[in-house]
Design a protein around this motif. Sequence first.
Motif, PDB file in Angstrom:
ATOM      1  N   ASP A   1       0.822  -1.215   0.000  1.00 32.51           N
ATOM      2  CA  ASP A   1       0.000   0.000   0.000  1.00 32.51           C
ATOM      3  C   ASP A   1       0.855   1.264   0.000  1.00 32.51           C
ATOM      4  O   ASP A   1       0.382   2.330  -0.413  1.00 32.51           O
ATOM      5  N   MET A   2       2.084   1.146   0.476  1.00 34.18           N
ATOM      6  CA  MET A   2       2.931   2.331   0.671  1.00 34.18           C
ATOM      7  C   MET A   2       3.812   2.555  -0.557  1.00 34.18           C
ATOM      8  O   MET A   2       5.039   2.681  -0.457  1.00 34.18           O
ATOM      9  N   ALA A   3       3.190   2.602  -1.713  1.00 33.92           N
ATOM     10  CA  ALA A   3       3.932   2.794  -2.962  1.00 33.92           C
ATOM     11  C   ALA A   3       4.682   4.123  -2.927  1.00 33.92           C
ATOM     12  O   ALA A   3       4.154   5.155  -2.506  1.00 33.92           O
ATOM     13  N   GLY A   4       5.925   4.079  -3.348  1.00 31.82           N
ATOM     14  CA  GLY A   4       6.745   5.290  -3.406  1.00 31.82           C
ATOM     15  C   GLY A   4       7.533   5.576  -2.148  1.00 31.82           C
ATOM     16  O   GLY A   4       8.399   6.470  -2.155  1.00 31.82           O
ATOM     17  N   VAL A   5       7.238   4.867  -1.069  1.00 27.76           N
ATOM     18  CA  VAL A   5       7.988   5.072   0.169  1.00 27.76           C
ATOM     19  C   VAL A   5       9.267   4.244   0.111  1.00 27.76           C
ATOM     20  O   VAL A   5       9.222   3.019  -0.088  1.00 27.76           O
ATOM     21  N   LYS A   6      10.381   4.895   0.289  1.00 18.66           N
ATOM     22  CA  LYS A   6      11.672   4.208   0.203  1.00 18.66           C
ATOM     23  C   LYS A   6      12.004   3.513   1.527  1.00 18.66           C
ATOM     24  O   LYS A   6      11.573   3.953   2.598  1.00 18.66           O
ATOM     25  N   PRO A   7      12.787   2.447   1.477  1.00 26.04           N
ATOM     26  CA  PRO A   7      13.211   1.788   2.719  1.00 26.04           C
ATOM     27  C   PRO A   7      14.237   2.617   3.472  1.00 26.04           C
ATOM     28  O   PRO A   7      14.897   3.499   2.899  1.00 26.04           O
TER      29      PRO A   7
ATOM     30  N   ARG B   1      13.772  14.349  10.743  1.00 25.50           N
ATOM     31  CA  ARG B   1      13.186  15.113   9.630  1.00 25.50           C
ATOM     32  C   ARG B   1      13.895  14.800   8.313  1.00 25.50           C
ATOM     33  O   ARG B   1      13.252  14.578   7.271  1.00 25.50           O
ATOM     34  N   THR B   2      15.217  14.750   8.341  1.00 29.06           N
ATOM     35  CA  THR B   2      15.976  14.435   7.139  1.00 29.06           C
ATOM     36  C   THR B   2      15.676  13.013   6.663  1.00 29.06           C
ATOM     37  O   THR B   2      15.495  12.767   5.462  1.00 29.06           O
ATOM     38  N   GLY B   3      15.619  12.076   7.606  1.00 27.53           N
ATOM     39  CA  GLY B   3      15.305  10.704   7.239  1.00 27.53           C
ATOM     40  C   GLY B   3      13.909  10.560   6.649  1.00 27.53           C
ATOM     41  O   GLY B   3      13.707   9.833   5.667  1.00 27.53           O
ATOM     42  N   LEU B   4      12.944  11.249   7.231  1.00 30.81           N
ATOM     43  CA  LEU B   4      11.580  11.223   6.688  1.00 30.81           C
ATOM     44  C   LEU B   4      11.537  11.822   5.289  1.00 30.81           C
ATOM     45  O   LEU B   4      10.835  11.314   4.403  1.00 30.81           O
ATOM     46  N   SER B   5      12.260  12.886   5.091  1.00 29.57           N
ATOM     47  CA  SER B   5      12.300  13.514   3.769  1.00 29.57           C
ATOM     48  C   SER B   5      12.812  12.527   2.729  1.00 29.57           C
ATOM     49  O   SER B   5      12.255  12.410   1.631  1.00 29.57           O
ATOM     50  N   ASP B   6      13.868  11.787   3.083  1.00 30.80           N
ATOM     51  CA  ASP B   6      14.431  10.801   2.153  1.00 30.80           C
ATOM     52  C   ASP B   6      13.431   9.682   1.864  1.00 30.80           C
ATOM     53  O   ASP B   6      13.234   9.295   0.701  1.00 30.80           O
ATOM     54  N   CYS B   7      12.814   9.145   2.913  1.00 30.68           N
ATOM     55  CA  CYS B   7      11.947   7.975   2.740  1.00 30.68           C
ATOM     56  C   CYS B   7      10.601   8.325   2.102  1.00 30.68           C
ATOM     57  O   CYS B   7      10.069   7.560   1.290  1.00 30.68           O
ATOM     58  N   LEU B   8      10.031   9.471   2.475  1.00 33.18           N
ATOM     59  CA  LEU B   8       8.712   9.847   1.969  1.00 33.18           C
ATOM     60  C   LEU B   8       8.777  10.609   0.647  1.00 33.18           C
ATOM     61  O   LEU B   8       7.758  10.787  -0.027  1.00 33.18           O
ATOM     62  N   GLY B   9       9.971  11.105   0.306  1.00 35.11           N
ATOM     63  CA  GLY B   9      10.121  11.819  -0.954  1.00 35.11           C
ATOM     64  C   GLY B   9       9.510  13.199  -0.951  1.00 35.11           C
ATOM     65  O   GLY B   9       9.056  13.676  -1.998  1.00 35.11           O
TER      66      GLY B   9
ATOM     67  N   GLY C   1      11.246  10.890  28.108  1.00 30.46           N
ATOM     68  CA  GLY C   1      11.542  10.193  29.355  1.00 30.46           C
ATOM     69  C   GLY C   1      12.683   9.219  29.238  1.00 30.46           C
ATOM     70  O   GLY C   1      12.524   8.010  29.417  1.00 30.46           O
ATOM     71  N   GLY C   2      13.865   9.725  28.925  1.00 29.17           N
ATOM     72  CA  GLY C   2      15.055   8.898  28.784  1.00 29.17           C
ATOM     73  C   GLY C   2      15.303   8.508  27.352  1.00 29.17           C
ATOM     74  O   GLY C   2      14.378   8.145  26.621  1.00 29.17           O
ATOM     75  N   GLY C   3      16.546   8.615  26.928  1.00 33.90           N
ATOM     76  CA  GLY C   3      16.911   8.264  25.557  1.00 33.90           C
ATOM     77  C   GLY C   3      17.931   7.145  25.504  1.00 33.90           C
ATOM     78  O   GLY C   3      17.658   6.052  25.055  1.00 33.90           O
ATOM     79  N   PHE C   4      19.168   7.451  25.941  1.00 37.60           N
ATOM     80  CA  PHE C   4      20.267   6.473  26.044  1.00 37.60           C
ATOM     81  C   PHE C   4      20.632   5.847  24.711  1.00 37.60           C
ATOM     82  O   PHE C   4      21.211   4.772  24.663  1.00 37.60           O
ATOM     83  N   GLY C   5      20.315   6.503  23.586  1.00 38.54           N
ATOM     84  CA  GLY C   5      20.570   5.949  22.273  1.00 38.54           C
ATOM     85  C   GLY C   5      19.373   5.225  21.693  1.00 38.54           C
ATOM     86  O   GLY C   5      19.246   5.114  20.472  1.00 38.54           O
ATOM     87  N   TYR C   6      18.471   4.739  22.552  1.00 37.80           N
ATOM     88  CA  TYR C   6      17.292   4.013  22.086  1.00 37.80           C
ATOM     89  C   TYR C   6      16.394   4.896  21.225  1.00 37.80           C
ATOM     90  O   TYR C   6      15.692   4.403  20.337  1.00 37.80           O
ATOM     91  N   LYS C   7      16.421   6.192  21.492  1.00 37.30           N
ATOM     92  CA  LYS C   7      15.578   7.125  20.745  1.00 37.30           C
ATOM     93  C   LYS C   7      16.423   7.982  19.807  1.00 37.30           C
ATOM     94  O   LYS C   7      16.094   9.132  19.529  1.00 37.30           O
ATOM     95  N   GLY C   8      17.511   7.374  19.327  1.00 36.90           N
ATOM     96  CA  GLY C   8      18.428   8.091  18.452  1.00 36.90           C
ATOM     97  C   GLY C   8      18.443   7.573  17.028  1.00 36.90           C
ATOM     98  O   GLY C   8      19.495   7.586  16.387  1.00 36.90           O
ATOM     99  N   ILE C   9      17.294   7.086  16.526  1.00 41.41           N
ATOM    100  CA  ILE C   9      17.239   6.596  15.153  1.00 41.41           C
ATOM    101  C   ILE C   9      15.931   7.027  14.502  1.00 41.41           C
ATOM    102  O   ILE C   9      15.003   7.473  15.159  1.00 41.41           O
ATOM    103  N   LEU C  10      15.884   6.857  13.179  1.00 43.58           N
ATOM    104  CA  LEU C  10      14.634   6.989  12.431  1.00 43.58           C
ATOM    105  C   LEU C  10      13.889   5.671  12.549  1.00 43.58           C
ATOM    106  O   LEU C  10      14.420   4.602  12.233  1.00 43.58           O
TER     107      LEU C  10
END
Length: 780
Positions: A67-73, A217-225, A239-248
Amino acid sequence: MTAKGVGARLERKEDARFLKGRGEFIADIAVGGMKEAAFLRAPNAHARIRRMVKPAGEEHRVFVQADMAGVKPIRAVSGIKGFKPSDQHALAAEKVRQVGELVAMVVADTRAEAEDIAEQIEVDYEELPAVHDMLRARDAGAPLLHEEWGDNVFLETLADADLEEIRRTAPVKVHRRLRTSRQHMAPMEGRGAIAEWNSRLDQLVLHTATQMPHIVRTGLSDCLGIDHGKIRVVAPDVGGGFGYKGILLPEEICLSWAAMKLGHSVRWLEDRREQLIAGANCREHHYDITAYAERDGRLLAIDCEAIVDAGAYSSYPFSACLEGAQVVSILPGPYKMDRYRCRAYSVATNKPPILPYRGVARTGVCFAIELTMDAIARECGIEPHAVRMRNLVESGEMPYTNITNKLFDSGDYPEALRRAVKAIDLPAIRERQKRGEPDGRRIGVGFSIFCEQAAHGTSVYYGWGIPMVPGHEQCTARLTPDGVLELRIGAHSHGQGLETTLAQVAHTELGIDPAAVRLVHGDTAMTPYSTGTWGSRCMVMSGGAVSEACREIAKRCARIGAKLLQADEASVTVADGAVKGPGGSVTLKEIAHVWYLKPQHLPADVDPAGLEATIGYKPLKDTGTFSYAAHAALVAVDTDTGQVEILNYVVVEDGGVLVNPMIVDGQVYGGAAQGIGTALYEEMPYDTNGQPLASTLADYILPGATEVPEVAIEHMETPSPWTRFGQKGIGEGGAIGPPAAIANAVNDALWPLGVEVTEVPITPRRLLALIRAKTADLPE
């Protein structure tokens, strides 16, 4: 130092709202017309999707990859030669590679309804053999996660040297196989996001619990076009990150796509089971390490083969190479040696992707090198701390370029170790060991010492070639008409205390009361671009940017103030929140009032940019600062139950000039608690089918108040020559040293029995197995 500026133990400004329940987290946000999302997740670690059928009548609420045609991995590629990229689709395409991988998204009025619909989706899986053990990932005939690679190796990294002569002649040789178990980051708040489409602004607005809103934001721009201008990312309180919340996140992509397609907001809140079975993992390393030394303990060479379990995919933006490549460059730690060779493999397995958890690769390499140093000490028959003293870089050698070309900026590593030995009272412990414990337990003492590269800059990350390369960190400083100072930064504060420490920097530069300073962060529409909060960088980078921006504001205020005071500009200074001249002073508030509301009083040559400035900052050298610490642990081991109790724990750390020593203490305490978890409790095991065996907090054990002792902290403050105030990054150090120090202490307690720990966590089951293996043949 002033009572409120750099160096002051100022109470945290942000604590008031948190203690009174006024924080705003993702789960607190409600957007009009909001629907809830739930995800169908893969039950298999490795399988092909043969067929998928949506429930009849619910097709409009169920979405799959087609369903997500055009969305890049998601594609996080490293420029390091030989790196193999992976494509991670937001929803699985053809194949799943880990338990918990997203297969379908359901959007409904409530989370419960969405979950009920998700359970009705029919999926026919062809289960495939799983790669569950990183040590088997490179075997001939091992199942392939990404068939196009031809193997399961993201990246092989090598630092080479000729060791033949040393191997032949070294008086001392020790060899160990060491392992750190897989862990799960466990922030108090899980991940979560709300996506909405603002039709008036023609803009996607994503509220998400992230450490790096601009990178998302940059990652979303790339994937969503879609272009950056059509995306706004807002990170509220986190409420805490520790790297766990450091990705797209693939969930962020799915929600954003759904909001654009459906025309209403969509929310997803991660539950704890999702977090444990499907969220990113960390820390799983294996070291086959050999050290060569003189009989007096002087280190001649290290030879190591390391394997890092990177999981199924390369996560954006850090990529799967971050830990493995760092292992090769940082394994020598703070030590000198003649030769060094290390080969590291970042391997793919059917597990969640690995992420840079607090301390990143340093916790593993510290464990490896520090247990090896203790092994050398036992072989040479000398005290472990004495071996370290013979090999540490001396203060007089700073700045020092080590064997892997790391540029240590400043410090006195031997002095930190000396203070740790004194604080733990080593002579008293040795006497106590001779006497024995009344309860029959065995006590032991262990040390670890490490250096922590932080605030890495362009030259470091450009060399890794990953999608995110930090440059100048910017701050926008603005005096409002009533004299309040607004600071806008692109990094995010989620426990670092930046609302306080950056106000202290502003106070140092302008004399403005920290209470009159407001920090704006976490919103890409309101802040300058930044790679975010990671790598213990914020106090160096954002702190430096705030200083430079405030200095520019001071310069502009000085010109206006001199005109108002009818004084020569060269005769005035900015201090105590005012411009002071020979005959009087005028406050920054009064100057702001003139700029905004009474411009007729401004000098003719006033800077038209006004009382708002955006300034970028880089340290004089951007290879990073090097904080360091010596840890000492005293433990008691019950050989009947396998229980380990920490009796005393000491940290002697040097973070350069401490902007707020109280906040630094908090960072060290929190990091030490996580390091104790690594050492004794936390483990994410998998069975041979790649199924996670710790899917609740009843199985995944976190240390609590009764497991974490009172930690004694002693500060050293050796300024960095590269940074604005001499500060260094120190947010991760507390988590690096405990596994090595505690394991060395356990080994010190048990060496008379011939027992040696080589793997963490040191659980009672694991420890009892070692003890029984050594004592089974001993007479009663």
